[in-house]
Design an enzyme around this catalytic site. Structure first.
Site, PDB file in Angstrom:
ATOM      1  N   ASP A   1      33.866  43.125  45.361  1.00  0.00           N
ATOM      2  CA  ASP A   1      34.870  43.624  44.453  1.00  0.00           C
ATOM      3  C   ASP A   1      35.796  44.638  45.099  1.00  0.00           C
ATOM      4  OD1 ASP A   1      36.224  44.559  41.819  1.00  0.00           O
ATOM      5  OD2 ASP A   1      35.035  46.338  42.467  1.00  0.00           O
TER       6      ASP A   1
ATOM      7  N   LYS B   1      42.238  43.861  42.771  1.00  0.00           N
ATOM      8  CA  LYS B   1      42.984  44.403  41.465  1.00  0.00           C
ATOM      9  C   LYS B   1      44.264  44.743  42.075  1.00  0.00           C
ATOM     10  CE  LYS B   1      38.605  46.861  40.402  1.00  0.00           C
ATOM     11  NZ  LYS B   1      37.958  46.749  41.656  1.00  0.00           N
TER      12      LYS B   1
ATOM     13  N   TYR C   1      42.323  50.496  47.056  1.00  0.00           N
ATOM     14  CA  TYR C   1      41.297  50.877  47.983  1.00  0.00           C
ATOM     15  C   TYR C   1      41.729  50.803  49.366  1.00  0.00           C
ATOM     16  CZ  TYR C   1      38.202  49.827  43.862  1.00  0.00           C
ATOM     17  OH  TYR C   1      37.797  49.825  42.507  1.00  0.00           O
TER      18      TYR C   1
ATOM     19  N   HIS D   1      44.493  46.857  37.359  1.00  0.00           N
ATOM     20  CA  HIS D   1      43.595  48.006  37.689  1.00  0.00           C
ATOM     21  C   HIS D   1      43.550  49.120  36.848  1.00  0.00           C
ATOM     22  CE1 HIS D   1      41.855  50.287  41.596  1.00  0.00           C
ATOM     23  NE2 HIS D   1      41.375  50.804  40.425  1.00  0.00           N
TER      24      HIS D   1
END
Length: 292
Positions: A47, A77, A52, A110
Site C-alpha cells: 500500500d 491513492k 507519500y 486519499h
C-alpha cells in the site's frame, strides 16, 4: 486453523490478502529495501500513495523481486490536488508510471476533501472510468465518514471496495465500521497498532497492560496481538516498518488465535481518540504530485 493467510474478496471479485505492507512516512530512499524485505517475507499486498512520494521505490522493489505481476497486489491513492475528472485520469498515469505497471490493483481517493466535494465526486467518477477500462482492478476511498460515503453512493455507480481508515484498540470508529459493513465496503486499518498516535502521557496501545498481558499468554508481541485482533474482527491491516525483523514479526500472526474473552478485552480499550481527516484544510498541505 491455518498458518497461512487467506484473502478478502472485494466487491469487484478481486482478492486482497488479509495483511498488507504500508510505506506511509517511509523515506523514498529506504522504500525499495523495505518493500523488498516485505516481499521476501511473504507479503503480497503493498500500500502506497502519490502523496507519500515513494511510489517509485515500491515499483523498484517489485521489479527486483522477480515475482509475477499477478502475484503482487499494488494499491495507491490519488491526492486531493489531482481531484477532478481529467486530473484523476492523469493521476493514474503518473502513479502507474512510477510503479512501473500498466494496471493498478486498487486505486483509492486519499481524502474526502469536503471543502470541494464536487471535485471529489468527479475524481471518483474518473476511478469508475479507469475500472471500466481495465486500468485498475478495484476502486475505493480513504478517511471517508458516513456522511461523505452517503453522498458518494448517491452520486456515483460503483460502491467503493474499501474505506481505509484509522483503526486500532484506542480508536475503533465502530459506527464507521458498521456503515462500511452495511454497504459491503471492506475496512482497511491504517495505523493498526496505534504507532502513529500518542495518548495522554504519551502511551500507545503497544504499551497497554491488557495487550501486553495477552501477548505474554500467547508468547507473541503486543503488535502481533493487535494485528491478530484486526484479522479476527474482519479487517484488512497495513502495518509498516523499515526494519526487516519487525517486518517479519508483523507477518507472523497466523499460527495462533485470540479467545472471545481476549477480543472483548481489547474491544474495551476504546478511547474514542482520533484526528478526523475530514476536518483538515488540505489546501494548506502544499503537497504537489510530480510527473513520473
Amino acid at each position: 486453523m491455518t498458518n497461512e493467510q487467506t484473502t478478502f474478496t472485494l466487491g469487484s471479485g478481486v482478492e486482497l490478502p488479509q495483511i498488507g505492507f504500508g510505506v506511509y512516512q517511509t523515506p523514498p530512499e529506504e522504500t525499495a529495501d523495505a518493500v523488498q524485505a516485505a516481499l521476501e517475507t511473504g507479503y503480497r499486498h503493498i500500500d502506497t500513495a502519490a502523496a507519500y512520494g515513494n511510489e517509485k521505490g515500491v515499483g523498484e522493489a517489485f521489479e527486483r523481486s522477480g515475482l509475477d505481476r499477478a502475484d503482487v497486489f499494488l494499491e495507491s491513492k490519488v491526492w486531493v490536488v489531482d481531484y477532478g475528472y481529467e486530473e484523476t485520469l492523469h493521476a493514474f498515469e503518473k502513479s502507474a508510471a512510477k510503479l512501473g505497471v500498466d494496471q493498478i490493483d486498487l486505486l483509492i481517493l486519499h481524502q474526502a476533501y469536503p471543502k470541494r466535494f464536487d471535485r471529489t465526486i468527479q475524481a471518483y467518477k474518473a476511478l469508475e472510468t479507469l475500472l471500466a477500462d481495465g486500468k485498475v482492478r478495484a476502486i475505493g476511498v480513504s478517511n471517508f465518514l458516513p456522511v461523505r460515503l452517503e453522498r458518494l453512493l448517491n452520486e456515483t455507480d460503483v460502491v467503493p471496495a474499501v474505506n481505509q481508515i484509522e483503526v486500532h484498540p484506542y480508536t475503533q470508529q465502530r459506527e464507521l465500521q458498521a456503515f462500511n459493513r452495511e454497504h459491503r465496503i471492506l475496512t482497511q486499518a491504517w495505523s493498526p497498532i496505534g504507532g502513529m498516535r500518542t495518548y495522554g502521557d504519551g502511551d500507545t496501545p503497544l504499551k497497554d497492560e491488557t495487550i501486553t498481558a495477552i501477548a505474554q499468554t500467547h508468547g507473541k508481541t503486543p503488535a502481533q496481538i493487535m494485528l491478530r485482533w484486526h484479522i479476527q474482527e474482519g479487517r484488512q491491516v497495513i502495518p509498516k516498518s523499515v526494519r526487516p525483523a519487525r517486518i517479519a514479526e508483523n507477518f507472523d500472526v497466523f499460527d495462533f488465535e485470540l479467545s472471545a474473552d481476549e477480543i472483548a478485552r481489547i474491544d474495551a480499550l476504546e478511547q474514542g481518540m482520533t484526528m478526523v481527516p475530514d476536518e483538515l484544510d488540505f489546501d494548506t498541505f502544499s503537497i504537489e504530485i510530480p510527473e513520473a
